[in-house]
Design a protein around this motif. Sequence first.
Motif, PDB file in Angstrom:
ATOM      1  N   LEU A 134       1.231  -0.952   0.171  1.00 32.31           N
ATOM      2  CA  LEU A 134      -0.009  -0.052  -0.293  1.00 32.31           C
ATOM      3  C   LEU A 134       1.604   1.302  -0.262  1.00 32.31           C
ATOM      4  N   LEU A 135       0.676   1.676  -0.816  1.00 28.15           N
ATOM      5  CA  LEU A 135       1.325   3.111  -1.420  1.00 28.15           C
ATOM      6  C   LEU A 135       0.990   4.559  -0.731  1.00 28.15           C
ATOM      7  N   VAL A 136       1.574   5.318   0.103  1.00 26.17           N
ATOM      8  CA  VAL A 136       0.522   6.813   1.083  1.00 26.17           C
ATOM      9  C   VAL A 136       1.278   7.233   0.241  1.00 26.17           C
ATOM     10  N   GLY A 137       0.077   8.403   0.278  1.00 26.99           N
ATOM     11  CA  GLY A 137       0.600   9.415  -0.625  1.00 26.99           C
ATOM     12  C   GLY A 137       1.363  10.883   0.025  1.00 26.99           C
ATOM     13  N   LEU A 138       1.976  12.082  -0.068  1.00 23.57           N
ATOM     14  CA  LEU A 138       1.514  13.481   0.839  1.00 23.57           C
ATOM     15  C   LEU A 138       1.483  14.321  -0.361  1.00 23.57           C
ATOM     16  N   LYS A 139       0.967  15.479   0.431  1.00 24.42           N
ATOM     17  CA  LYS A 139       0.590  16.275  -0.632  1.00 24.42           C
ATOM     18  C   LYS A 139       1.856  17.643  -0.140  1.00 24.42           C
ATOM     19  N   ALA A 140       2.862  18.300  -1.435  1.00 25.45           N
ATOM     20  CA  ALA A 140       3.668  19.074  -1.062  1.00 25.45           C
ATOM     21  C   ALA A 140       2.242  20.520  -1.094  1.00 25.45           C
ATOM     22  N   GLY A 141       3.531  21.425  -0.314  1.00 23.06           N
ATOM     23  CA  GLY A 141       2.817  22.521  -0.947  1.00 23.06           C
ATOM     24  C   GLY A 141       3.005  23.602  -1.734  1.00 23.06           C
ATOM     25  N   GLY A 142       2.996  24.899  -2.042  1.00 22.13           N
ATOM     26  CA  GLY A 142       2.949  25.448  -2.906  1.00 22.13           C
ATOM     27  C   GLY A 142       4.492  26.421  -2.450  1.00 22.13           C
ATOM     28  N   ASN A 143       5.236  25.904  -2.268  1.00 24.86           N
ATOM     29  CA  ASN A 143       6.577  26.952  -1.963  1.00 24.86           C
ATOM     30  C   ASN A 143       7.806  26.677  -2.613  1.00 24.86           C
ATOM     31  N   TYR A 144       7.601  25.245  -3.090  1.00 25.55           N
ATOM     32  CA  TYR A 144       8.313  25.534  -3.914  1.00 25.55           C
ATOM     33  C   TYR A 144       8.149  25.945  -5.576  1.00 25.55           C
ATOM     34  N   GLY A 145       6.493  25.459  -6.030  1.00 20.47           N
ATOM     35  CA  GLY A 145       5.953  26.502  -6.858  1.00 20.47           C
ATOM     36  C   GLY A 145       4.866  25.627  -7.734  1.00 20.47           C
ATOM     37  N   PRO A 146       4.339  25.573  -8.690  1.00 24.92           N
ATOM     38  CA  PRO A 146       2.907  24.904  -9.354  1.00 24.92           C
ATOM     39  C   PRO A 146       3.333  23.704 -10.011  1.00 24.92           C
ATOM     40  N   ALA A 147       5.026  23.265 -10.418  1.00 23.87           N
ATOM     41  CA  ALA A 147       5.956  22.665 -11.382  1.00 23.87           C
ATOM     42  C   ALA A 147       5.987  21.559 -10.615  1.00 23.87           C
ATOM     43  N   TYR A 148       6.836  22.076  -8.791  1.00 22.87           N
ATOM     44  CA  TYR A 148       7.332  21.237  -8.071  1.00 22.87           C
ATOM     45  C   TYR A 148       5.988  20.624  -7.204  1.00 22.87           C
ATOM     46  N   LYS A 149       5.161  21.409  -7.553  1.00 21.93           N
ATOM     47  CA  LYS A 149       3.818  20.232  -6.276  1.00 21.93           C
ATOM     48  C   LYS A 149       3.351  19.465  -7.425  1.00 21.93           C
ATOM     49  N   GLU A 150       3.233  19.845  -8.700  1.00 25.02           N
ATOM     50  CA  GLU A 150       2.830  18.655  -9.796  1.00 25.02           C
ATOM     51  C   GLU A 150       3.050  17.258  -9.431  1.00 25.02           C
ATOM     52  N   ALA A 151       4.967  17.964  -9.994  1.00 27.52           N
ATOM     53  CA  ALA A 151       5.828  17.217  -9.832  1.00 27.52           C
ATOM     54  C   ALA A 151       5.129  15.525  -8.805  1.00 27.52           C
ATOM     55  N   PHE A 152       5.835  16.613  -7.576  1.00 31.81           N
ATOM     56  CA  PHE A 152       6.098  15.480  -6.433  1.00 31.81           C
ATOM     57  C   PHE A 152       4.376  14.999  -6.151  1.00 31.81           C
ATOM     58  N   ASP A 153       3.487  15.909  -5.929  1.00 33.40           N
ATOM     59  CA  ASP A 153       2.197  14.926  -6.155  1.00 33.40           C
ATOM     60  C   ASP A 153       1.808  13.246  -7.147  1.00 33.40           C
TER      61      ASP A 153
END
Length: 220
Positions: A134-153
């Motif tokens: 079971l993989l449990v995800g985490l949601k990034a904040g927006g402090n590194y910008g939208p591109a980072y958040k999109e890639a991380f999530d």
Amino acid sequence: MLSLGYGAARRMRNLSIGVLALAGSAHAETVTIAALGDSLTAGYGLAQDEGFVPQLQAWLDDQGADVKVLNAGVSGDTTAGGLSRVAWTLTDDVDAMIVTLGGNDYLRGLDPAVSRANLDGILAAGRDAGVAMLLVGLKAGGNYGPAYKEAFDANYADLATDYDIPLYDGFFDGIRAAAGSQDQFGAYMQPDGIHPNKEGVAAIVAALGPSVLALLDGVD
């Protein structure tokens, strides 16, 4: 849903375990789950019985599940740290693995591509060991910008699809649901604003628990 590769590996791993049937009944062994993670799994800042693993164990016990949850959480661990120890975490008695890693990668601003490669290696080790995952995800904040958040999530959803394993989308979703609003979120967190308190862990476990029960159904 389990892939053919997963099923084959699991059957090979269990060739030496037979099923004992007496008088038309079978003896089921306790399922062992390794919870591989960081401080969120380890129970940072909490009493021994208040952390994620002991509260999840108690929740599963209350559901009547014959399961043992192992605490393979290390405070401060990144995905690289998880990858470095996954092989010795997956001992022969481990039947399933919950993976909750990436939070420290995000806090350090590490390249999401590096995090993805490490998570990929962890899941590959689990697949090769024939354990349910079971993989449990985490949601990034927006402090590194939208591109980072999109890639991380996206790492979590993409890898869950690649390995054909279930994904629990957000570790903190249970707190968000219990809090009802961002203003109340802090009531479920420790003063550092990063780690859940006892009540926060309880909310997380209540929301995540059914996914863990479903994981047990995938254990041969």
